[in-house]
Design a protein around this motif. Structure first.
Motif: not given
Length: 101
Positions: A7-12
């Motif tokens: 999965c591709l994720v964005q750090a928050t």
């Protein structure tokens, strides 16, 4: 825990906030995701992050079909250059699921 590998994720949260990463593994004992981007975070030394500190960009109904991601999901080793190319293709908008709402 669900297997988020590929999965591709964005750090928050954290110093890498807003960065896009690929989940290269899941730490079952600590319940953390192992993230890499192929540049600052190599696949050999992934960043460990809590699932609550990332926003999932792909997975489920929003899939991103790239040869490197398929290779990762099959359990094959992934080089940093392959990972960088997959993330560049995703950031460049070369994916079929992107829709304007």
């Amino acid at each position: 825990m669900y297997d988020y590998t590929g999965c591709l994720v964005q750090a928050t949260a954290g110093r890498d906030k807003d960065g896009v990463f690929c989940v290269v593994g899941v730490d079952q004992t600590g319940g953390r995701l192992l993230l890499a981007d192929g540049k600052r975070r190599k696949a050999a030394r992934p960043k460990s992050k809590k699932p609550g500190h990332v926003r999932i960009l792909t997975g489920g109904e929003h899939s991103f079909d790239h040869p490197a991601i398929r290779k990762l999901k099959q359990g094959e080793p992934l080089s940093d250059i392959e990972l960088r190319r997959a993330l560049a293709a995703f950031k460049g908008g070369n994916h079929a699921w992107q829709k304007t709402i």
